[in-house]
Write an enzyme that holds these catalytic residues in place. Structure first.
Site, PDB file in Angstrom:
ATOM      1  N   ASN A 116      12.747  31.712  -4.158  1.00  0.00           N
ATOM      2  CA  ASN A 116      11.972  32.620  -4.623  1.00  0.00           C
ATOM      3  C   ASN A 116      10.923  33.844  -4.124  1.00  0.00           C
ATOM      4  OD1 ASN A 116      10.020  34.239  -6.076  1.00  0.00           O
ATOM      5  ND2 ASN A 116       8.182  32.563  -6.110  1.00  0.00           N
TER       6      ASN A 116
ATOM      7  N   GLY B  33       2.725  29.525   1.561  1.00  0.00           N
ATOM      8  CA  GLY B  33       2.774  30.616   3.213  1.00  0.00           C
ATOM      9  C   GLY B  33       1.418  30.263   3.622  1.00  0.00           C
TER      10      GLY B  33
ATOM     11  N   SER C  74       5.615  26.483   1.461  1.00  0.00           N
ATOM     12  CA  SER C  74       5.821  26.379   3.450  1.00  0.00           C
ATOM     13  C   SER C  74       6.492  25.530   4.030  1.00  0.00           C
ATOM     14  CB  SER C  74       4.664  25.859   3.928  1.00  0.00           C
ATOM     15  OG  SER C  74       2.621  26.964   4.383  1.00  0.00           O
TER      16      SER C  74
ATOM     17  N   GLU D 250       1.058  32.689  -8.250  1.00  0.00           N
ATOM     18  CA  GLU D 250       0.578  33.776  -8.492  1.00  0.00           C
ATOM     19  C   GLU D 250       0.730  34.682  -9.550  1.00  0.00           C
ATOM     20  OE1 GLU D 250       3.414  34.721  -5.160  1.00  0.00           O
ATOM     21  OE2 GLU D 250       2.530  33.171  -3.962  1.00  0.00           O
TER      22      GLU D 250
ATOM     23  N   GLU E 105       3.663  22.821  -6.396  1.00  0.00           N
ATOM     24  CA  GLU E 105       3.369  23.991  -5.461  1.00  0.00           C
ATOM     25  C   GLU E 105       1.657  24.042  -5.286  1.00  0.00           C
ATOM     26  OE1 GLU E 105       6.626  27.125  -4.624  1.00  0.00           O
ATOM     27  OE2 GLU E 105       4.666  27.549  -6.558  1.00  0.00           O
TER      28      GLU E 105
ATOM     29  N   LYS F  11      10.277  36.103  -4.684  1.00  0.00           N
ATOM     30  CA  LYS F  11       8.435  37.091  -4.728  1.00  0.00           C
ATOM     31  C   LYS F  11       9.256  38.672  -4.640  1.00  0.00           C
ATOM     32  CE  LYS F  11       6.081  33.625  -3.066  1.00  0.00           C
ATOM     33  NZ  LYS F  11       5.085  32.675  -2.606  1.00  0.00           N
TER      34      LYS F  11
HETATM   35  P1  13P Z   1       6.583  29.606   0.670  1.00  0.00           P
HETATM   36  O1  13P Z   1       7.708  28.785   0.954  1.00  0.00           O
HETATM   37  O2  13P Z   1       6.453  30.971   1.396  1.00  0.00           O
HETATM   38  O3  13P Z   1       5.032  29.017   1.519  1.00  0.00           O
HETATM   39  O4  13P Z   1       6.456  30.020  -0.963  1.00  0.00           O
HETATM   40  C1  13P Z   1       6.444  29.022  -1.870  1.00  0.00           C
HETATM   41  C2  13P Z   1       6.533  29.729  -3.075  1.00  0.00           C
HETATM   42  O5  13P Z   1       5.515  30.083  -3.791  1.00  0.00           O
HETATM   43  C3  13P Z   1       7.528  29.971  -3.581  1.00  0.00           C
HETATM   44  O6  13P Z   1       7.880  29.544  -5.352  1.00  0.00           O
END
Ligand code: 13P
Length: 249
Positions: A10, A169, A208, A95, A163, A12
Site C-alpha cells: 500500500n 508506521g 510495520s 487512515e 492492521e 499510500k
Molecule cells: P506500515 O507498513 O508503514 O506500518 O503501514 C501499514 C499499513 O498501513 C498498510 O496498509
C-alpha cells in the site's frame, strides 16, 4: 482449496511517475517467488501507468466510492479502477476510517461495489492503542468484521487485513501470540457466519512489517500474508518480505 500467500504493498500518498520503475523492479523480482501473489496499490494517478509498465501484474486502488458514478467530487468508483486496469482495491483502511470519517456501513458498501466491479477486495480492520491496552481488541475487531463484511461474496476475492492502528508506521508490532489470537478469532467469526467458504478467505497482517520481522509475523497461525506500507515502496525493502513469505511455504 488451499489459500495462496498474498503480499500487498500500500503505497499510500507516495509516488510520482518516476516510481513506476520501482514497481517494475518489484514485479520482476516477484516472479522468482511464484508461490506468492504480489500486488501493489499506488495512488490513483499511477494505476494506469503501472498497469502499462507491468502487464499482467496485480495493481489496485487504495479506496473506492460505493456508487458507480455521479456527483462525488474527488472520488473514484470501483468501475473506474477496473477500467484503469486495476484488479483489486483496499477498503476500510484506518487512515480513511479515522481521517475521512468512514463508518463500517460505508466500508461494507465500498466492498460490495468493488466486488460487483469484478475487483478483489482487501477490507481492513484494526483497533486503536487504548482498546488494545484495555484488553478489548478482539471484541472491537470482531464488531468491525461483523458490520463491514458483506453478506454475499466470492470468498477467493475478499481478504481481511488486520492492521492494529498503533502498529502502523510506528515500528511497533504485536506479539506473534497476539497476531495468532486475533487471526484465529477473525477466522472463527467468519466460519460461524459463512461456514466452509470462510476457509477460502485470506487474512493478512499489516503494521510495520519489514524484511526482518516478516517470517515471524507471517508464520503466526491463520496469517496468509501481509499488507505493507512503508517497506513496499522499493524493491530493496519489499522483495525480502515476499521472499520470507515464499520461504514459509
Ligand atoms: P506500515 O507498513 O508503514 O506500518 O503501514 C501499514 C499499513 O498501513 C498498510 O496498509
Amino acid at each position: 482449496m488451499a489459500r495462496r500467500k498474498y503480499v500487498v504493498g500500500n503505497w499510500k500518498m507516495n509516488g510520482l511517475s518516476a516510481a513506476i520503475a520501482d514497481a517494475q523492479a518489484i514485479f520482476a523480482a516477484a516472479k522468482d517467488h511464484p508461490g506468492v501473489d504480489v500486488a501493489l496499490c499506488p495512488p490513483f494517478t499511477l494505476i494506469g501507468g503501472m498497469v502499462a509498465a507491468a502487464p499482467g501484474a496485480a495493481v489496485g486502488g487504495q479506496d473506492c466510492h460505493s456508487a458507480a458514478s455521479g456527483a462525488f467530487t474527488g472520488s473514484v468508483s470501483a468501475l473506474m479502477l477496473a477500467d484503469a486496469g486495476a484488479t483489486l482495491v483496499i477498503v476500510g483502511h484506518s487512515e480513511r476510517r479515522e481521517g475521512c470519517g468512514e463508518s463500517d456501513a460505508d466500508i461494507r458498501a465500498k466492498a460490495e461495489a468493488g466486488l460487483a466491479a469484478g475487483l478483489s477486495v482487501i477490507l481492513c480492520v484494526g483497533e486503536p492503542r487504548e482498546v488494545r491496552e484495555s484488553g478489548g481488541a478482539i471484541d472491537y475487531v470482531l464488531a468491525q468484521v461483523a458490520q463491514s463484511v458483506p453478506d454475499d461474496f466470492d470468498a477467493t476475492r475478499l481478504s481481511i487485513a488486520y492492521e492494529p492502528i498503533w502498529a502502523i508506521g510506528t515500528g511497533l508490532v504485536p506479539t506473534v501470540a497476539d497476531v495468532a489470537a486475533m487471526h484465529g478469532a477473525i477466522r472463527g467469526a467468519l466460519t460461524a457466519r459463512f461456514g466452509g467458504k470462510a476457509d477460502d478467505m485470506r487474512l493478512l497482517y499489516g503494521g510495520s512489517v519489514n524484511g526482518d520481522n516478516a517470517a515471524e509475523l507471517l508464520g503466526a497461525g491463520d496469517v496468509d500474508g501481509a499488507l505493507v506500507g512503508g517497506a513496499s515502496l522499493t524493491a530493496a525493502k519489499f522483495v525480502p518480505i515476499v521472499a520470507a513469505t515464499a520461504a514459509l511455504g
